[in-house]
Structures are given as structure tokens and as C-alpha cells.
Design an enzyme around this catalytic site. Structure first.
Site, PDB file in Angstrom:
ATOM      1  N   CYS A   2     -44.703  -3.517  21.288  1.00 14.36           N
ATOM      2  CA  CYS A   2     -44.543  -2.305  22.084  1.00 14.36           C
ATOM      3  C   CYS A   2     -43.212  -1.697  21.679  1.00 14.36           C
ATOM      4  CB  CYS A   2     -44.516  -2.653  23.571  1.00 14.36           C
ATOM      5  SG  CYS A   2     -45.955  -3.568  24.090  1.00 14.36           S
ATOM      6  N   ARG A  27     -45.231   1.563  16.949  1.00 11.91           N
ATOM      7  CA  ARG A  27     -45.222   0.152  17.378  1.00 11.91           C
ATOM      8  C   ARG A  27     -46.324  -0.142  18.383  1.00 11.91           C
ATOM      9  NH1 ARG A  27     -40.450  -2.366  16.370  1.00 11.91           N
ATOM     10  NH2 ARG A  27     -40.847  -3.813  18.067  1.00 11.91           N
ATOM     11  N   TRP A  73     -48.608  -1.584  23.245  1.00 10.26           N
ATOM     12  CA  TRP A  73     -49.710  -2.164  22.490  1.00 10.26           C
ATOM     13  C   TRP A  73     -50.212  -3.285  23.378  1.00 10.26           C
ATOM     14  CZ3 TRP A  73     -51.148  -6.883  20.349  1.00 10.26           C
ATOM     15  CH2 TRP A  73     -52.220  -6.830  19.439  1.00 10.26           C
ATOM     16  N   ASN A  99     -41.293  -5.707  26.231  1.00 13.96           N
ATOM     17  CA  ASN A  99     -41.993  -5.902  24.957  1.00 13.96           C
ATOM     18  C   ASN A  99     -41.997  -7.398  24.705  1.00 13.96           C
ATOM     19  OD1 ASN A  99     -43.043  -5.846  22.388  1.00 13.96           O
ATOM     20  ND2 ASN A  99     -41.108  -5.286  21.403  1.00 13.96           N
ATOM     21  N   GLY A 100     -43.196  -7.999  24.618  1.00 11.66           N
ATOM     22  CA  GLY A 100     -43.267  -9.448  24.390  1.00 11.66           C
ATOM     23  C   GLY A 100     -44.378 -10.036  25.231  1.00 11.66           C
ATOM     24  N   GLU A 483     -54.580  -6.386  -1.585  1.00 10.91           N
ATOM     25  CA  GLU A 483     -53.794  -5.343  -0.918  1.00 10.91           C
ATOM     26  C   GLU A 483     -54.586  -4.042  -0.823  1.00 10.91           C
ATOM     27  OE1 GLU A 483     -51.380  -5.212   0.876  1.00 10.91           O
ATOM     28  OE2 GLU A 483     -50.689  -3.134   0.835  1.00 10.91           O
ATOM     29  N   LYS A 487     -55.486  -2.138   2.693  1.00 14.23           N
ATOM     30  CA  LYS A 487     -55.137  -0.735   2.944  1.00 14.23           C
ATOM     31  C   LYS A 487     -56.369   0.022   3.444  1.00 14.23           C
ATOM     32  CE  LYS A 487     -51.711  -0.760   3.233  1.00 14.23           C
ATOM     33  NZ  LYS A 487     -51.171  -2.083   3.143  1.00 14.23           N
ATOM     34  N   GLU A 490     -57.695  -1.167   7.017  1.00 13.26           N
ATOM     35  CA  GLU A 490     -56.829  -1.000   8.204  1.00 13.26           C
ATOM     36  C   GLU A 490     -56.629   0.462   8.588  1.00 13.26           C
ATOM     37  OE1 GLU A 490     -52.703  -2.183   8.131  1.00 13.26           O
ATOM     38  OE2 GLU A 490     -52.546  -1.830   6.000  1.00 13.26           O
ATOM     39  N   HIS A 506     -69.342 -16.459  -7.887  1.00 14.91           N
ATOM     40  CA  HIS A 506     -69.503 -17.619  -6.980  1.00 14.91           C
ATOM     41  C   HIS A 506     -69.947 -17.172  -5.601  1.00 14.91           C
ATOM     42  CE1 HIS A 506     -67.742 -20.220 -10.006  1.00 14.91           C
ATOM     43  NE2 HIS A 506     -66.808 -19.319 -10.185  1.00 14.91           N
ATOM     44  N   LYS A 605     -47.091  -1.379  13.993  1.00 17.13           N
ATOM     45  CA  LYS A 605     -46.297  -1.537  12.783  1.00 17.13           C
ATOM     46  C   LYS A 605     -45.621  -2.903  12.703  1.00 17.13           C
ATOM     47  CE  LYS A 605     -44.388  -0.381   8.931  1.00 17.13           C
ATOM     48  NZ  LYS A 605     -45.232  -0.382   7.714  1.00 17.13           N
TER      49      LYS A 605
HETATM   50  C1  AGP Z   1     -49.898  -3.963   6.255  1.00 20.41           C
HETATM   51  O1  AGP Z   1     -50.277  -2.643   5.891  1.00 20.41           O
HETATM   52  C2  AGP Z   1     -49.871  -4.165   7.745  1.00 20.41           C
HETATM   53  N1  AGP Z   1     -49.109  -3.187   8.421  1.00 20.41           N
HETATM   54  C3  AGP Z   1     -49.495  -5.589   8.127  1.00 20.41           C
HETATM   55  O2  AGP Z   1     -50.380  -6.464   7.460  1.00 20.41           O
HETATM   56  C4  AGP Z   1     -48.044  -6.020   7.782  1.00 20.41           C
HETATM   57  O3  AGP Z   1     -47.888  -6.113   6.399  1.00 20.41           O
HETATM   58  C5  AGP Z   1     -47.812  -7.396   8.412  1.00 20.41           C
HETATM   59  O4  AGP Z   1     -47.934  -7.266   9.820  1.00 20.41           O
HETATM   60  C6  AGP Z   1     -46.444  -7.992   8.074  1.00 20.41           C
HETATM   61  O5  AGP Z   1     -45.436  -7.148   8.571  1.00 20.41           O
HETATM   62  P1  AGP Z   1     -43.914  -7.409   8.099  1.00 20.41           P
HETATM   63  O6  AGP Z   1     -43.870  -7.210   6.618  1.00 20.41           O
HETATM   64  O7  AGP Z   1     -43.114  -6.393   8.845  1.00 20.41           O
HETATM   65  O8  AGP Z   1     -43.557  -8.816   8.473  1.00 20.41           O
END
Ligand code: AGP
Length: 610
Positions: A2, A27, A73, A99-100, A483, A487, A490, A506, A605
Site C-alpha cells: 500500500c 503501490r 492493495w 501498510n503491512g 521475461e 511482461k 502482467e 518435451h 509495484k
Molecule cells: C515485474 O514486471 C513485476 N513488477 C514483479 O515481478 C517484480 O519484478 C518483482 O515483484 C520484484 O520486485 P523488486 O525487483 O522490486 O524486488
């Protein structure tokens, strides 16, 4: 996950809080709320985004120069007005944002309910409010002392801010496991989960550490531990400026950050690659380089995109320095009681520097006496401060939830670490000079890849309705395939999987038909011929192939629906170029599908919860 903000000074608090929440919305954006002190406590909160809250307040005069705010969040309790923060005490005289996660909230809720407290939400945070209220009333404590005692009772993580209608000159904050920064202005103070909401007002900041609580009044602030031990805290100067936080004319932060990569990579290498001296300097690791070079094994722990960068790092360090490397999901490493022995070194990678699982991996290693070094983008973040040494990415703030420029900067730092570990041992001076020149050419080559944006946008038009995607690559580009898939899924919500290209036979080849787009990374490198074979296997089954290549010959044109030709580079640097078309492809498909690219559903994020 959050975002929390706070303000005390002489500005209209509501404006400062709402602007700050908008800068923290990446966030979490399930609900938003503010509480402002002006004789009484004026609380306004609702499900939805900060803009929805702003709209609801457009005809409401929220007076007061002290307040707190929250963008959520959801963890406990689905997104709703009732579960939105701030949460207030039963008497309504103080409010809290959190937050937590409070892990023992169930037992506490039961006990407080038995003692007559009524709960209006399903959140764990409300437990904290009533616990503070109880401690204050039962023991005649000040709000500050009641908070301190309550935080010693709860188990879990918190970043909190508290205001009370009984004291218009008091803002209290504390943290454990969730980030919190204090911005120091002229007779005014700001709180933020990170620097984004502070930077337009001040660049003087104080980083709070776990177990610390700050009591703020307009005349100054005092930091003590939760156990009431006074602390002297240093005021730091923020590296960021406002322009870096804004979108800079782009429609989305993600596109801005994709387009920034030539610059962010130049900044990442600046002062570290010195061609005139044929030198490579990683200041943050100077004191521990011998320990790294003599490591029996390097374990790299990370999450998400950072874990993909870690996989590239494994190939890099083993190829150049011949030191064994193992890559672990931080969330697995922290729980599986790994075998760690003397001579092991742990390296953690994190853009935000606040990822809970990665933080826990650090502590798991340290409990076993293992040194931990970090590769991080956020200066002053918890991971940056909890590791024994490290390297900053210098990629600038990454706001878009989907990580892009941080990935290429992480791979760049890992390449520099690999070369540094190999220096004078497994590579010659001439080879080092050659590799450093190749690295210095990357930003310009990324610029050339970005010029293919129109072609990639056209390809996105064709595939925007696909339900599934496969991404395939070999060697250094196997992690890039992972990766690219991450992308796409997500931000466009299309299911996508990445695989080593050879792995297709496989199992995944069973998925191939004319409805399955398959993205191949087919650079003219040591694996090219094998990748061509894989492409032929897919084409023979009517799979629709998109190839990323540096090769000019017609072979790929014959086999593929689309070929995206990018500049050539050293094989070990190819991920820095091959990932860029995949970033753009996912971005354009997501935009065409009407998805919220910067704030994808269910994501945030910085994953500061477990
Ligand atoms: C990647 O696009 C995502 N936002 C997510 O997988 C991110 O890479 C992951 O949460 C790790 O975050 P960090 O690099 O801030 O630790």
C-alpha cells in the site's frame, strides 16, 4: 504494497495528501482515503482510485494542515469503502493508516471483541487501532506511548502514520518491514512510503529503519526505537527530482521507462566503465571483491523480473568468472532451510529494495553467517541498507508496475560484476577491453531497437486478441523468453509462458497450432542453428512465429510470420537488446486491449507483503 502519506505544516493538508497518494498509486489502487485534523477528525475514504476520492471531495472543503492518507492493495478484506484506510478509534478521536500485515490480528480481534470493541471492517489494521485505544484508556497512556506498546504486541509488518483530533501539532509514524521516509521541509514535514510524494516539496529526507518510531511536530521531529531509545538520524539528500517522477509527455510511465533505457543504461555504466583506462570500477563492491572472487558458490535470490535478471547473471558469472552460481526464488529460499556453508555468498536483486520475500532471504542468509550483497535501484531502501555491500542501478525511479529499465540495468550490473570477477584471472586485458567497448555501445544499439517501435506496434495489432503466447529462447536468451512472457501476462492479462527453446519438444509443442503465436529469440549466436530447427518444428505445425534476430538472411523470412531485426552485439550482452522488442510488444498489446498498463489489476509495484 500500500502507499501511505502524512503531512504536518501550514499548507492545506488535503491537497498535499491527495497529490502524494497519486504519486504512490502504483503501490496499490483498490481504495484510497485521507484523515485531516481541524478541531475534529475529518475522514474521507472510498473504494477505487485516488481520482475517485478526489472527485468525491471536489465540492467538500477539507480544512486543516495536518493529516494522513492511504492508497490500498487489499490483503485482509476485499476492496470496499468500509475496508479503506484510514481507520479510526471507536471514539473517532484518532486515525491510522497502515501498510503491512498484522499476522496475529485474529487472536487480537477476538480478545478486543470480548472486551466490547466493535469492528466495522474486515481489515487487520482495525485491530491495531482498537489495541492502541485500549492500552491508552486502560493505562492512562499518551497516544505516543500507547502506540509504542501496541507495536510491541503485534506480530507482522507495519508502516503506520497516526493523527489525533486531540493534538493538532502531532504526527506519529513507525515502521517494521514496510518502508517509510520522512521528508524535512521548512517548518513542515512529510511522510511517504517512498520518495515519490516528497520530492516536489523537499529533497531532504530521513530514512526510518525497522523498529523505529518518529514523533513529528511543526517545530521538529524525534526518532526513538519502539523500546523508547532515542536515536540520532542523518538527513540525506534525495537523488531524484520531480521531472523524473512525471510522465514526461508519454501516455504511460511504462512507455517512458522503456524509452529511457538508452539513458538509464548510460547512467548505470557511468563512472564504472572507463574505456580510456580499460578499467571497470564497482565502488560499492570494492571492499568485498576478494570475498566474491574467492566465493565457493554465489547464490542469487530475487523475485519476478529481478529473478529473470538473476538467471542471466548465473550464465554471465559462470561463463566469465567460472564461479558456481545458483539462482533461487527468494520466496522459496527463505522457507526451505537451504544448505549454506562457509565460502557461500548471497547476492540479492531488487528494483524497489522493499520486496518482503527478498528481505527475508537476506535475513535467512545472515542468520547462517553468510555475507549478503545487493543489486538495487532505490537508494536508501531497506534492502540497500540491510545488505553488507552492493551496487545501485542508477536507472532512476521506475514507476510502471511492469519492470523494464530496471531489468536491463540489472543485467548490465551483473555483466559488470561478472567481468570484474573475471578480471586478471579468466580473461585477458585485451578481452576486457573488447567487452567494455561492446558494453559502451549498448545504449546506442538500444536506441536503434526503439526505432522499430512502429513495426512492433503493427505486429501487436495482429496478435492483440490472442489467448495464449509462447516465448522461446536459448542460452542467455532463455531468461529473456521468461521475461517477455511475464511482461505480456502482467499487463495484457494474456496467458503466456517462457521456455528454453529445446524444451518445447518435451511437452509444450502439443500446444502448437495456428492459434498459438510463438515468439522466438533467434540471434546469430552459438545456439542459432538449433533455434532454427525449433522454429521449423513450430512452422510445420502451423504455429505463428515472431522472431527477434540480428541475422539478415532470408531463412527466417521464409519460416516466420514476422521478423524483428535488431543490431548485433556480443552474445553475453544480447539480452539487453532482445528484451526491448518484447517490452514494446507487451506494452502495445496491453494498450490495444484497453488494459491499465501502469497499474495492472491485482498487482502493485513493490510487493512488501509475503
Ligand atoms: C515485474 O514486471 C513485476 N513488477 C514483479 O515481478 C517484480 O519484478 C518483482 O515483484 C520484484 O520486485 P523488486 O525487483 O522490486 O524486488
Amino acid at each position: 504494497m500500500c502507499g501511505i502519506v502524512g503531512y504536518i505544516g501550514d499548507r492545506p493538508a488535503a491537497d498535499v495528501l491527495l497529490r502524494g497518494l497519486q504519486r504512490l498509486e502504483y503501490r496499490g489502487y483498490d481504495s484510497a482515503g485521507i484523515a485531516v485534523v481541524n478541531g475534529n477528525l475529518s475522514v474521507h475514504k472510498r473504494q477505487g482510485k485516488v481520482n475517485d476520492l478526489k472527485a468525491a471531495l471536489s465540492n467538500v472543503a477539507v480544512e486543516g494542515t495536518l493529516g494522513i492518507g492511504h492508497t490500498r492493495w487489499a490483503t485482509h478484506g476485499f476492496p470496499s469503502d468500509r475496508n479503506a484506510h484510514p481507520h479510526t478509534s471507536s471514539s473517532g478521536d484518532f486515525a491510522i493508516v497502515h501498510n503491512g500485515i498484522i499476522e496475529n490480528y485474529g487472536a487480537l480481534r477476538e480478545r478486543l471483541t470480548e472486551e466490547g470493541y466493535t469492528f466495522t471492517s474486515q481489515t487487520d489494521t482495525e485491530v491495531l487501532v482498537h489495541l492502541i485505544d485500549k492500552l491508552r484508556k486502560d493505562n492512562g497512556l499518551s497516544l505516543e506511548e500507547a502506540i509504542r506498546q501496541a507495536l510491541r504486541v503485534v506480530v507482522g509488518t507495519y508502516g503506520i502514520a497516526v493523527v489525533s483530533s486531540e493534538d493538532p501539532d502531532l504526527l506519529i509514524a513507525a515502521r517494521k518491514g514496510s518502508p517509510l521516509i520522512l521528508g524535512v521541509g521548512e517548518g513542515e514535514f512529510f511522510l511517504g512510503s517512498d520518495a515519490a510524494p516528497l520530492v516536489e516539496y523537499t529533497r531532504q529526507v530521513v530514512y526510518l529503519n525497522d523498529g523505529e518510531m518518529v514523533v513529528i511536530r511543526r517545530g521538529g521531529f524525534e526518532v526513538r526505537t519502539i523500546d523508547n531509545v532515542p536515536l540520532e538520524k542523518e538527513v540525506h539528500e534525495l537523488e531524484w527530482d520531480l521531472e523524473q517522477i512525471e510522465k514526461g509527455g508519454y501516455e504511460h510511465f511504462m512507455l517512458k521507462e522503456i524509452m529511457e533505457q538508452p539513458t538509464s543504461l548510460e547512467n548505470c555504466m557511468r563512472g564504472r566503465i572507463r574505456l580510456s583506462e580499460n578499467a571497470l570500477r564497482l565502488g560499492g563492491l570494492i571492499d568485498v571483491m576478494d570475498q566474491l572472487r574467492s566465493a565457493r558458490r554465489i547464490i542469487i535470490a530475487a523475485c519476478g523480473t529481478s529473478w529473470h535478471a538473476a538467471l542471466v547473471g548465473e550464465y554471465l558469472i559462470e561463463a566469465f568468472a567460472r564461479i558456481p552460481v545458483e539462482v533461487e526464488y527468494a520466496s522459496e529460499f527463505r522457507y526451505r532451510n537451504p544448505v549454506l556453508v562457509e565460502g557461500d555468498v548471497v547476492l540479492v536483486i531488487s528494483q524497489s529494495g522493499e520486496t518482503a520475500d527478498t528481505l527475508a532471504a537476506i535475513r535467512a542468509a545472515k542468520r547462517r553467517g553468510i555475507p549478503v550483497y545487493g543489486v538495487c535501484n532505490t537508494v536508501g531502501s531497506t534492502i540497500a541498507r540491510d545488505t553488507d555491500a552492493g551496487v545501485y542501478l542508477h536507472a532512476g525511479p521506475e514507476i510502471g508496475v511492469a519492470s523494464t529499465k530496471a531489468f536491463t540495468a540489472q543485467v548490465t550490473v551483473l555483466a559488470m560484476i561478472a567481468l570484474k570477477l573475471a578480471e586478471g584471472r579468466t580473461i585477458t586485458e585485451a578481452e576486457m577491453a573488447h567487452y567494455l567497448r561492446a558494453m559502451a555501445e549498448i545504449p546506442e544499439k538500444v536506441r536503434q531497437v526503439l526505432e522499430l517501435d512502429d513495426q512492433i506496434k503493427q505486429i501487436a495489432q495482429v496478435y492483440r486478441y490472442a489467448s495464449n503466447f509462447l516465448y522461446l529462447g536459448r542460452g542467455y536468451n532463455f531468461p529473456v523468453a521468461l521475461e517477455g512472457a511475464l511482461k505480456l501476462k502482467e499487463i495484457s492479462y494474456i496467458h503466456a509462458e517462457g521456455y528454453p527453446a529445446a524444451e518445447m519438444k518435451h511437452g509444450p509443442i502439443a500446444l502448437i497450432d495456428q492459434f498459438m503465436p510463438v515468439v522466438f529469440i533467434a540471434m546469430k549466436d552459438s545456439t542459432y542453428d538449433k533455434v532454427i530447427t525449433n522454429i521449423e518444428e513450430v512452422a510445420a505445425r502451423k504455429g505463428s512465429v515472431i522472431a527477434i534476430t540480428d541475422h539478415g538472411n532470408g531463412e527466417l523470412d521464409r519460416l516466420c510470420e514476422y521478423v524483428i531485426r535488431i543490431p548485433a552485439t556480443e552474445e553475453f550482452l544480447s539480452p539487453l537488446l532482445t528484451v526491448v522488442p518484447l517490452q514494446l510488444l507487451s506494452y502495445h498489446i496491453a494498450v490495444m486491449r484497453g488494459c491499465n498498463v501502469d497499474q495492472p489489476r491485482n498487482l502493485a509495484k513493490s510487493v512488501t507483503v509475503e
